[in-house]
Scaffold this motif. Structure first.
Motif, mmCIF file in Angstrom:
data_model
loop_
_atom_site.group_PDB
_atom_site.id
_atom_site.type_symbol
_atom_site.label_atom_id
_atom_site.label_comp_id
_atom_site.label_asym_id
_atom_site.label_seq_id
_atom_site.Cartn_x
_atom_site.Cartn_y
_atom_site.Cartn_z
ATOM 1 N N PHE A 153 -4.506 2.453 12.330
ATOM 2 C CA PHE A 153 -3.266 2.963 11.740
ATOM 3 C C PHE A 153 -2.224 1.851 11.666
ATOM 4 C CE2 PHE A 153 -4.407 7.286 13.854
ATOM 5 C CZ PHE A 153 -5.496 7.395 13.010
ATOM 6 N N PHE A 154 -2.233 0.964 12.665
ATOM 7 C CA PHE A 154 -1.379 -0.224 12.625
ATOM 8 C C PHE A 154 -1.768 -1.092 11.432
ATOM 9 C CE2 PHE A 154 -0.182 -4.550 13.570
ATOM 10 C CZ PHE A 154 1.053 -4.450 14.207
ATOM 11 N N ASN A 155 -3.074 -1.283 11.242
ATOM 12 C CA ASN A 155 -3.560 -2.077 10.104
ATOM 13 C C ASN A 155 -3.153 -1.454 8.772
ATOM 14 O OD1 ASN A 155 -6.632 -2.709 11.914
ATOM 15 N ND2 ASN A 155 -4.823 -4.003 11.785
ATOM 16 N N GLN A 156 -3.158 -0.127 8.697
ATOM 17 C CA GLN A 156 -2.743 0.543 7.470
ATOM 18 C C GLN A 156 -1.288 0.226 7.142
ATOM 19 O OE1 GLN A 156 -3.593 4.694 8.137
ATOM 20 N NE2 GLN A 156 -5.809 4.382 8.167
ATOM 21 N N PHE A 157 -0.442 0.197 8.179
ATOM 22 C CA PHE A 157 0.951 -0.163 7.938
ATOM 23 C C PHE A 157 1.071 -1.624 7.510
ATOM 24 C CE2 PHE A 157 5.083 -1.818 9.334
ATOM 25 C CZ PHE A 157 5.907 -1.002 8.567
ATOM 26 N N GLN A 158 0.253 -2.496 8.099
ATOM 27 C CA GLN A 158 0.252 -3.896 7.672
ATOM 28 C C GLN A 158 -0.114 -4.028 6.196
ATOM 29 O OE1 GLN A 158 -2.393 -5.461 10.958
ATOM 30 N NE2 GLN A 158 -0.879 -7.114 10.911
ATOM 31 N N VAL A 159 -1.134 -3.306 5.778
ATOM 32 C CA VAL A 159 -1.575 -3.351 4.385
ATOM 33 C C VAL A 159 -0.444 -2.907 3.454
ATOM 34 C CG1 VAL A 159 -3.116 -2.208 2.733
ATOM 35 C CG2 VAL A 159 -4.034 -3.124 4.860
ATOM 36 N N LEU A 160 0.291 -1.886 3.871
ATOM 37 C CA LEU A 160 1.442 -1.423 3.099
ATOM 38 C C LEU A 160 2.550 -2.474 3.045
ATOM 39 C CD1 LEU A 160 3.541 0.676 1.916
ATOM 40 C CD2 LEU A 160 3.904 1.399 4.303
ATOM 41 N N PHE A 337 3.375 -3.010 -6.815
ATOM 42 C CA PHE A 337 2.021 -2.891 -7.361
ATOM 43 C C PHE A 337 0.989 -3.412 -6.367
ATOM 44 C CE2 PHE A 337 -1.494 -4.899 -9.776
ATOM 45 C CZ PHE A 337 -2.063 -3.739 -10.293
ATOM 46 N N THR A 338 1.236 -4.586 -5.769
ATOM 47 C CA THR A 338 0.263 -5.152 -4.836
ATOM 48 C C THR A 338 0.184 -4.322 -3.552
ATOM 49 O OG1 THR A 338 1.995 -6.715 -4.128
ATOM 50 C CG2 THR A 338 0.338 -7.528 -5.660
ATOM 51 N N SER A 339 1.294 -3.739 -3.125
ATOM 52 C CA SER A 339 1.252 -2.853 -1.959
ATOM 53 C C SER A 339 0.412 -1.614 -2.270
ATOM 54 C CB SER A 339 2.671 -2.444 -1.557
ATOM 55 O OG SER A 339 2.642 -1.581 -0.438
ATOM 56 N N PHE A 340 0.639 -1.047 -3.450
ATOM 57 C CA PHE A 340 -0.146 0.111 -3.878
ATOM 58 C C PHE A 340 -1.627 -0.231 -3.954
ATOM 59 C CE2 PHE A 340 -2.122 2.267 -7.563
ATOM 60 C CZ PHE A 340 -2.110 3.578 -7.093
ATOM 61 N N MET A 341 -1.947 -1.395 -4.539
ATOM 62 C CA MET A 341 -3.344 -1.811 -4.664
ATOM 63 C C MET A 341 -3.970 -2.073 -3.296
ATOM 64 S SD MET A 341 -4.438 -1.684 -7.723
ATOM 65 C CE MET A 341 -5.964 -2.564 -7.419
ATOM 66 N N SER A 342 -3.213 -2.648 -2.382
ATOM 67 C CA SER A 342 -3.719 -2.894 -1.030
ATOM 68 C C SER A 342 -4.118 -1.585 -0.366
ATOM 69 C CB SER A 342 -2.651 -3.601 -0.181
ATOM 70 O OG SER A 342 -2.368 -4.876 -0.670
ATOM 71 N N LEU A 343 -3.241 -0.597 -0.451
ATOM 72 C CA LEU A 343 -3.530 0.710 0.136
ATOM 73 C C LEU A 343 -4.739 1.356 -0.532
ATOM 74 C CD1 LEU A 343 0.099 2.135 0.531
ATOM 75 C CD2 LEU A 343 -1.448 1.487 2.378
ATOM 76 N N LEU A 344 -4.809 1.224 -1.855
ATOM 77 C CA LEU A 344 -5.905 1.835 -2.597
ATOM 78 C C LEU A 344 -7.245 1.205 -2.204
ATOM 79 C CD1 LEU A 344 -6.111 4.026 -4.801
ATOM 80 C CD2 LEU A 344 -6.220 2.176 -6.475
ATOM 81 N N ILE A 345 -7.275 -0.115 -2.112
ATOM 82 C CA ILE A 345 -8.514 -0.809 -1.728
ATOM 83 C C ILE A 345 -8.910 -0.451 -0.299
ATOM 84 C CG2 ILE A 345 -9.534 -3.081 -1.277
ATOM 85 C CD1 ILE A 345 -7.773 -4.138 -3.593
ATOM 86 N N TYR A 346 -7.919 -0.444 0.602
ATOM 87 C CA TYR A 346 -8.219 -0.128 1.999
ATOM 88 C C TYR A 346 -8.658 1.323 2.169
ATOM 89 C CZ TYR A 346 -7.764 -0.552 7.092
ATOM 90 O OH TYR A 346 -8.017 -0.594 8.452
ATOM 91 N N SER A 347 -8.232 2.192 1.243
ATOM 92 C CA SER A 347 -8.624 3.608 1.332
ATOM 93 C C SER A 347 -10.114 3.807 1.120
ATOM 94 C CB SER A 347 -7.844 4.436 0.299
ATOM 95 O OG SER A 347 -8.363 4.247 -1.010
ATOM 96 N N THR A 360 2.246 8.900 2.392
ATOM 97 C CA THR A 360 3.591 9.065 1.830
ATOM 98 C C THR A 360 3.918 7.949 0.852
ATOM 99 O OG1 THR A 360 4.440 10.262 3.759
ATOM 100 C CG2 THR A 360 6.056 9.104 2.390
ATOM 101 N N PHE A 361 3.670 6.716 1.267
ATOM 102 C CA PHE A 361 4.088 5.591 0.437
ATOM 103 C C PHE A 361 3.164 5.361 -0.759
ATOM 104 C CE2 PHE A 361 6.758 4.771 4.077
ATOM 105 C CZ PHE A 361 7.941 4.381 3.455
ATOM 106 N N LEU A 362 1.938 5.842 -0.690
ATOM 107 C CA LEU A 362 1.091 5.810 -1.886
ATOM 108 C C LEU A 362 1.756 6.571 -3.026
ATOM 109 C CD1 LEU A 362 -2.667 6.278 -0.854
ATOM 110 C CD2 LEU A 362 -1.739 4.511 -2.347
#
Length: 438
Positions: A153-160, A337-347, A360-362
Motif C-alpha cells: 500500500f506504501f508502494n501504491q502511494f509511491q506510484v501515485l 497523465f504519468t501518475s494515472f498511467m503508473s497506477l494503471l500499470i501497477y493495477s 480515489t485518485f484514479l
C-alpha cells in the motif's frame, strides 16, 4: 468564494486525513480508517456534483448500460450485501471524476499536497530506518515503511506520487528537496523489493523523459544512481539482512496462481454480467481481490463492462498522448497523465483499484485529464431537473452510508485479505446488531 474553492482542497483534505500519524491506532485500524474517510468524501462529492453535471447523450447511454449490467449482476450475486455495497460504492466513485474535472484549472493545491505528503512519508520511513541502525538491528520493510499497514500500500502511494515529485524537479525553490526525495523514493522501492511498482515507475518515467526538457533526464539519471548506491550500501553493509532471497525473488507471490484460478472459473454468466461487484474471494489463497484490475472487472462486472472500460482507457490514453505532443510545455497535464498511467500499470499486479487512496485518485486524475482534453461535462440549467437529481442522489447516498455502517458489523470471521474493509468479506449471516440482541 468558499463555494468556488472548496473543490480545490477536497482531495487534499482527504489525503491529509488518511496520512495523519498513528490515526489507525485509535480509529478503526489497519486501512479501515482510510475507507471511512473515502466514504465520507464520496457522499460529499455525490451531493455536490451529481445533480449539477450531466454527460453528453452517447456517454450517458453507455454509463446507464454499465450501471444496468452492474445492477443485474448485483441482484444475481451470491452475496447480496457485499455486492450492493460495492455496486453503490462504484457508482459513487463517478462523482470523483466530476471533482477532478472541477479542479483542473486550479490544481496547484493538489500538486503541493501530494508532493509534501510524499516528502513526509519518506522522511518518516527514513527516521524508522535510522532507529534500526542505531539499535544495531537489521531494518526490514514492514518496520520501516510508514503510513500503511502493508508495504504494498506504501508502494501504491509511491506510484501515485513519484510523478508529482518529478514535476517539482523544475521548481526553483523546491528543486533540491524534490531531487533528494526522488532518490530516496527509488531507494525505498528497491528496499521493499517492489517489482511491479518499479516497472510502473520505470515505464512512466520513460514517458516523462520523452516529453520533458531533455536537461531533466540528467537529473533523473543521477537520482537513480544515488538510489542504487544507497541500496548497495544497505545490502552489503547489513549482511545480516534477512531477505537476500526476498529482494531478488523470482516467484509471482501467488499472483499467477490467483489469475489462473479466476480464468479457470470463467463461465457464461461471468462473461455476460459477472459474479457481482465485490464478489471475488479466493478460498484457496485467502485473498479478497485477484491483484489484477482487468480480471477483477471481468469477474465482478463481466466482459461487456470490461470491454467498455478497455475502450475508454484506450481513447483516453490516445487523446492524452496527442494533447501532450501539441502542448509540450504543459507539465501539469503530463504529471497527471504519468501518475494515472503508473497506477494503471501497477493495477495489473496489485490491488490499486481496490485500496482507498489509489482508487480515489484514479478517478480524480481521470476527471483532470478529461478537463484538459476538453470533454464536455455539461452543467444542468433546469432547476427542476437539478432538484430531481438531488433527491435521487440524496437517497442513494443515504443508502450507501447505511450499508457502509451496517457492513462493518457484518465481517466474516475468516480474513480473506483486504477488499472494501481490511477483512475482505462480509455477509448478512455475520451481522452483529447489538440493538437486536438480548
Amino acid at each position: 468564494m468558499i463555494k468556488k474553492t472548496s473543490h480545490t482542497i477536497t482531495p487534499s483534505v482527504f489525503l491529509i486525513f488518511c496520512l495523519i500519524p498513528f490515526i489507525d491506532e485509535y480509529f478503526f485500524g489497519l486501512f479501515n480508517e482510510k475507507r471511512v474517510f473515502q466514504s465520507i468524501l464520496l457522499i460529499l462529492c455525490s451531493l455536490l456534483y451529481f445533480h449539477s453535471f450531466k454527460l453528453e447523450k452517447r456517454s450517458n447511454l453507455i454509463l446507464i448500460l454499465v450501471l444496468f449490467i452492474g445492477l443485474i449482476s448485483t441482484l444475481l450475486s451470491n452475496n447480496l450485501l457485499y455486492s450492493s455495497l460495492s455496486y453503490l460504492h462504484a457508482t459513487m466513485l463517478i462523482s470523483l471524476v466530476f471533482l477532478g474535472y472541477k479542479i483542473k484549472d486550479n490544481n496547484s493545491i493538489l500538486f503541493y499536497t501530494i508532493f509534501f505528503s510524499n516528502v513526509f512519508l519518506v522522511s518518516y520511513s527514513l527516521l524508522n530506518y535510522s532507529f534500526f541502525i542505531l539499535s544495531s538491528e537489521a531494518p526490514f520493510p514492514d518496520g520501516v515503511l510508514y503510513g500503511f499497514y502493508n508495504i504494498r500500500f506504501f508502494n501504491q502511494f509511491q506510484v501515485l506520487s513519484i510523478p508529482f515529485v518529478i514535476y517539482f524537479l523544475s521548481h526553483s525553490k523546491l528543486h533540491r528537496v524534490a531531487k533528494i526525495t526522488l532518490a530516496l523514493n527509488l531507494f525505498l522501492l528497491l528496499f521493499s523489493s517492489a517489482r511491479g511498482a518499479s516497472i510502473a515507475i520505470l515505464v512512466t518515467t520513460l514517458i516523462y523523459c520523452y516529453f520533458i526538457n531533455k536537461s531533466m533526464i540528467k537529473e533523473l539519471f543521477f537520482c537513480l544512481l544515488g538510489a542504487i548506491l544507497l541500496f548497495l550500501i544497505h545490502y552489503f553493509y547489513l549482511d545480516i539482512y534477512y531477505s537476500a532471497e526476498y529482494i531478488i525473488r523470482t516467484g509471482s507471490s501467488k499472483r499467477y496462481e490467483l489469475w489462473l484460478e479466476v480464468i479457470n472459473n470463467i463461465n457464461f454468466k461471468t462473461l455476460l454480467i459477472g459474479n457481482g461487484p465485490g464478489g471475488y474471494k479466493s478460498e484457496t489463497f485467502d485473498f479478497g481481490h485477484p491483484h489484477n484490475s482487468f480480471l477483477q472487472i471481468l469477474n465482478s462486472w463481466g466482459a461487456i463492462v470490461l470491454s467498455i472500460f478497455v475502450f475508454f482507457i484506450y481513447k483516453l490514453i490516445n487523446h492524452s498522448l496527442a494533447f501532450i505532443k501539441k502542448n509540450k510545455d504543459n507539465n501539469e497535464f503530463l504529471t497527471c497523465f504519468t501518475s494515472f498511467m503508473s497506477l494503471l500499470i501497477y493495477s495489473l499486479v496489485s490491488g490499486v483499484i481496490v485500496m482507498p487512496i489509489p482508487q480515489t485518485f484514479l478517478f480524480v486524475l481521470v476527471g483532470i485529464l478529461l478537463g484538459y482534453l476538453g470533454y464536455n461535462l455539461f452543467e444542468r440549467k433546469n432547476n427542476k431537473h437539478k432538484k430531481i437529481a438531488l433527491i435521487i442522489t440524496f437517497t442513494i447516498s443515504l443508502l450507501y452510508a447505511a450499508l457502509v455502517i451496517l457492513s462493518y458489523s457484518c465481517l466474516e470471521p475468516k480474513p480473506y485479505g483486504p477488499s472494501f474493509w481490511s477483512n475482505g468479506q462480509l455477509s448478512f449471516e455475520n451481522c452483529k446488531l447489538t440493538y437486536f440482541e438480548d
